[in-house]
Design an enzyme around this catalytic site. Structure first.
Site, PDB file in Angstrom:
ATOM      1  N   ASP A 309       0.592  20.266 -45.022  1.00 40.25           N
ATOM      2  CA  ASP A 309       0.009  19.191 -44.232  1.00 40.25           C
ATOM      3  C   ASP A 309      -0.428  19.781 -42.883  1.00 40.25           C
ATOM      4  O   ASP A 309      -0.130  20.934 -42.561  1.00 40.25           O
ATOM      5  CB  ASP A 309       0.989  18.025 -44.056  1.00 40.25           C
ATOM      6  CG  ASP A 309       0.266  16.697 -43.870  1.00 40.25           C
ATOM      7  OD1 ASP A 309      -0.853  16.689 -43.299  1.00 40.25           O
ATOM      8  OD2 ASP A 309       0.804  15.654 -44.280  1.00 40.25           O
ATOM      9  N   GLU A 515       0.101   6.702 -39.605  1.00 40.87           N
ATOM     10  CA  GLU A 515       1.232   7.637 -39.511  1.00 40.87           C
ATOM     11  C   GLU A 515       2.294   7.155 -38.517  1.00 40.87           C
ATOM     12  O   GLU A 515       2.618   5.973 -38.473  1.00 40.87           O
ATOM     13  CB  GLU A 515       0.725   9.050 -39.224  1.00 40.87           C
ATOM     14  CG  GLU A 515      -0.247   9.501 -40.331  1.00 40.87           C
ATOM     15  CD  GLU A 515      -0.569  10.987 -40.324  1.00 40.87           C
ATOM     16  OE1 GLU A 515       0.341  11.809 -40.123  1.00 40.87           O
ATOM     17  OE2 GLU A 515      -1.743  11.326 -40.567  1.00 40.87           O
TER      18      GLU A 515
END
Ligand SMILES: *[C@@H]1O[C@H](CO)[C@@H](O)[C@H](O)[C@H]1NC(C)=O
Ligand SMILES: *[C@@H]1O[C@H](CO)[C@@H](O)[C@H](O)[C@H]1NC(C)=O
Ligand SMILES: *[C@@H]1O[C@H](CO)[C@@H](O)[C@H](O)[C@H]1NC(C)=O
Ligand SMILES: *[C@@H]1O[C@H](CO)[C@@H](O)[C@H](O)[C@H]1NC(C)=O
Ligand SMILES: *[C@@H]1O[C@H](CO)[C@@H](O)[C@H](O)[C@H]1NC(C)=O
Ligand SMILES: *[C@@H]1O[C@H](CO)[C@@H](O)[C@H](O)[C@H]1NC(C)=O
Length: 627
Positions: A309, A515
């Site tokens: 990521d 997020e």
């Protein structure tokens, strides 16, 4: 005799000359008729360490140049959330940008094309005027994998319209706690629904052939893109839903809840897998060799590439002991093949080179990583078609795709209450009425109904973000021309009472977020939502539509509300809401998440011993079309 000599020399010359030419023409890795694994093997043996390490690097497009691509043999680029070539860039501008970088890669000694990736998580969401589909939390409600497959195919076309061959989707997280800021990226708390929705993968990549071998990366053509199952593994199970945090699970919970959708994804030929920021029982997934190499690659025989990521490897250590070399060592040895660096490539390249030279990372590990990256690039035809053209530009935000998104909106709505009893339903609403009120912060707000990951990483409130139809516009288009629609975002009760409205539609919910910014421990309905409900629903018969990435605390409002609809984050096609409210279609959606009462119940998922929901998993009233 002399003549014979001349002939012989001439023959030799022709032979040598033609065999040199032949070598030019028959570079094995460039030959598309040869099997992928032979091409990979041939190319790998020609590569220097520098060229191999370059393949493992993924950089963000900002400040990037074709010259950097060439000089460092960079294997991949991405657009981070909201990172675009120009404000409101056209698909042609996107294609030109991608091609410019690609030409840098193609001008290297071996001409290995780079692969450009982007988060296309509910349609091609970074791109102005793309179709914005409902976020996954709504798609889970549809229980319709064929629909989701079509959405995958439409998304692939829109991504290709901008010259991009790789999407960081789908998110196959099983969100077990709605306090998580990414819960809307999850199809369901139930792994079976998430498994079902991996049908988006053949939509994105194409259908694998019969007797397909699990784990082989598969992308069928120029109108398809490489997909990415993410985030491996357990991202949806963190403590209190804290983003990137620790998932504490038993062996059985890990393999029965969080892992199954990876098996489905591998069965469908998913080309790449992204590692999760989160930890499993205290061990960062980016450093988890047992699960990444041991389980995913060895046991499940995944043969595509594993990508980190964004700055995912950086999170392995923390200040004051931050040591990037340690992050590289742990992540590459764990089995990460491509690193989303995304900016400081010299630090990564030097660090990795150093570790290989010191034999802290074996060259076999580098070869394995590069083999996987090349395998995906060969399998998807990137060597044959490295440069994009404009042939798909008309697909971006096309009418056909918007109709598909509208259908998805209709099927993702869940009717939670409809009048005091089944004998006195409130919806479907009549199209013909004297005067109706539409109220609420989310009624005429495209940014709010699209949520995070829309044009910008965090999304943005307002109507100038991109093209689309708000719920209000959808209502105005749905009603009879004689019906007067009055919009007041935040009306007071006196006004509502005095106007003689036959009924009201109140649309409220959460602002956009993505997020960690979406982590929320209280899950209350944000202001002024409660006040609007109180002012309107106390004064006139009302339908409340909640636009949110997850269930919210609403128990105390339910008695005042005449009809209640969960619309999740529907995206750009707000007419889908009006289609169902006014009876052109029936309500069919069933909750794919438990609607809890209070946050102190969380985590609470279907099947739990302490299960005491406001609306249970699977709940959803139905209506028949009235027209
Ligand atoms: C890009 O370059 C500009 C100008 O040099 C600089 O200010 C900015 O920090 C750079 N951005 C990134 C992400 O490196
Ligand atoms: C989880 O969150 C807590 C509180 O923010 C933090 O102290 C801890 O380091 C996090 N753990 C992990 C594994 O990220
Ligand atoms: C970084 O970590 C590695 C491995 O733990 C260690 O060998 C090295 O000395 C560290 N480097 C620095 C600059 O602290
Ligand atoms: C990038 O990494 C190099 C090498 O470690 C370092 O010297 C430089 O300061 C870093 N640059 C940034 C912008 O972090
Ligand atoms: C869109 O709206 C935002 C917020 O109202 C504003 O900051 C921005 O300048 C607007 N952009 C355009 C292109 O109109
Ligand atoms: C709930 O949590 C969110 C996110 O932390 C915060 O912004 C909001 O103010 C909180 N609301 C209440 C009522 O405490």
């Amino acid at each position: 005799m002399a003549k014979a000599w001349i002939a012989l020399v001439g023959l030799l010359f022709i032979c040598c000359w033609s065999s040199t030419m032949g070598a030019e023409e028959h570079v094995l890795y460039k030959d598309p008729t040869k099997p992928v694994d032979k091409r990979v093997k041939d190319l790998l043996k020609r590569m220097t360490l520098e060229e191999k390490i370059g393949q493992m690097v993924q950089l963000e497009r900002t400040n990037m140049t074709a010259e950097i691509m060439r000089k460092y043999y960079i294997g991949s680029l991405l657009s981070g959330g909201g990172s675009v070539p120009a404000d409101r860039a056209s698909p042609k501008q996107w294609v030109d940008m991608v091609n410019t970088f690609q030409k840098g890669s193609l001008s290297t000694r071996l001409g290995i094309p780079m692969i450009y990736g982007i988060d296309a998580v509910h349609g091609h969401n970074n791109v102005y005027k793309a179709t914005i589909f409902p976020h996954n939390v709504g798609l889970g409600v549809t229980r319709d994998p064929a629909l989701v497959k079509k959405i995958g195919a439409a998304t692939a076309l829109e991504v290709r319209a901008t010259g991009i061959p790789y999407a960081f989707a789908p998110c196959i997280a099983v969100c077990r706690d709605p306090r998580w800021g990414r819960c809307y990226e999850s199809y369901s708390e139930d792994h079976k629904i998430v498994q079902m929705m991996t049908e988006i993968i053949p939509g994105l990549q194409g259908d694998v052939p019969a007797n397909f071998q699990r784990g082989t990366p598969f992308v069928s053509g120029k109108d398809k893109v490489a997909a990415c199952a993410k985030h491996f593994v357990g991202d949806g199970g963190t403590v209190k839903g804290i983003n990137e945090n620790n998932t504490i699970v038993t062996h059985n919970e890990l393999y029965s809840i969080h892992m199954p959708a990876y098996l489905n994804s591998l069965d469908k030929g998913v080309a790449t897998v992204m590692v999760s920021y989160s930890s499993i029982n205290g061990l960062k997934m980016h450093a988890n060799r047992g699960l990444v190499t041991g389980f995913l690659k060895r046991k499940l025989k995944f043969r595509g590439f594993v990508i980190s990521d964004w700055e995912g490897i950086d999170r392995i250590t923390y200040p004051p002991h931050k040591n990037y070399s340690y992050s590289i060592l742990k992540s590459v040895n764990a089995g990460v093949d491509m690193v989303m660096v995304p900016y400081n490539y010299t630090e990564f390249i030097n660090g990795l080179t150093d570790l290989v030279n010191k034999k802290a990372i074996r060259i076999q590990r580098i070869d394995d990583a590069v083999r996987r990256i090349l395998r995906v690039k060969f399998a998807m035809g990137l060597f044959e078609n490295p440069l994009a053209d404009y042939s798909f530009v008309d697909k971006l935000g096309s009418k056909e795709h918007r109709e598909l998104a509208r259908e998805a909106v209709r099927k993702s709505l869940v009717l939670l209450k409809n009048g005091k009893s089944a004998k006195s339903p409130v919806v479907p609403l009549p199209k013909k009425a004297s005067k109706i009120l539409v109220a609420g912060t989310h009624a005429d707000n495209l940014g709010n109904q699209c949520g995070g990951w829309t044009i910008k990483w965090q999304g943005q409130e307002g109507n100038n973000l991109t093209a689309g139809t708000t719920i209000l516009k959808g209502i105005q288009a749905a009603v009879d021309p004689s019906t007067k629609v009055v919009f007041k975002e935040n009306p007071n009760a006196k006004y509502v009472k005095s106007q003689g409205f036959s009924h009201a539609i109140v649309v409220v919910g959460e602002p956009p977020y993505a997020e960690t910014a979406g982590d929320n421990l209280n899950l209350t309905l944000p202001n002024p939502g409660p006040k609007i409900i109180n002012n309107v629903c106390g004064a006139v018969k009302c339908v409340v539509v909640i636009v949110s990435g997850r269930p919210l605390v609403i128990e105390s409002y339910v008695p005042k509300i005449d009809a209640l609809v969960a619309a999740w984050l529907p995206g750009s096609e707000g007419q889908g809401v009006a289609d169902v409210l006014f009876g052109d279609y029936g309500f069919t959606g069933k909750l794919a998440r438990t609607w809890f009462k209070r946050v102190d119940q969380l985590p609470m998922n279907v099947g739990d011993k302490h299960y005491d929901p406001l609306f249970p998993f699977g709940f959803g009233l139905e209506t028949k079309p009235s027209n």
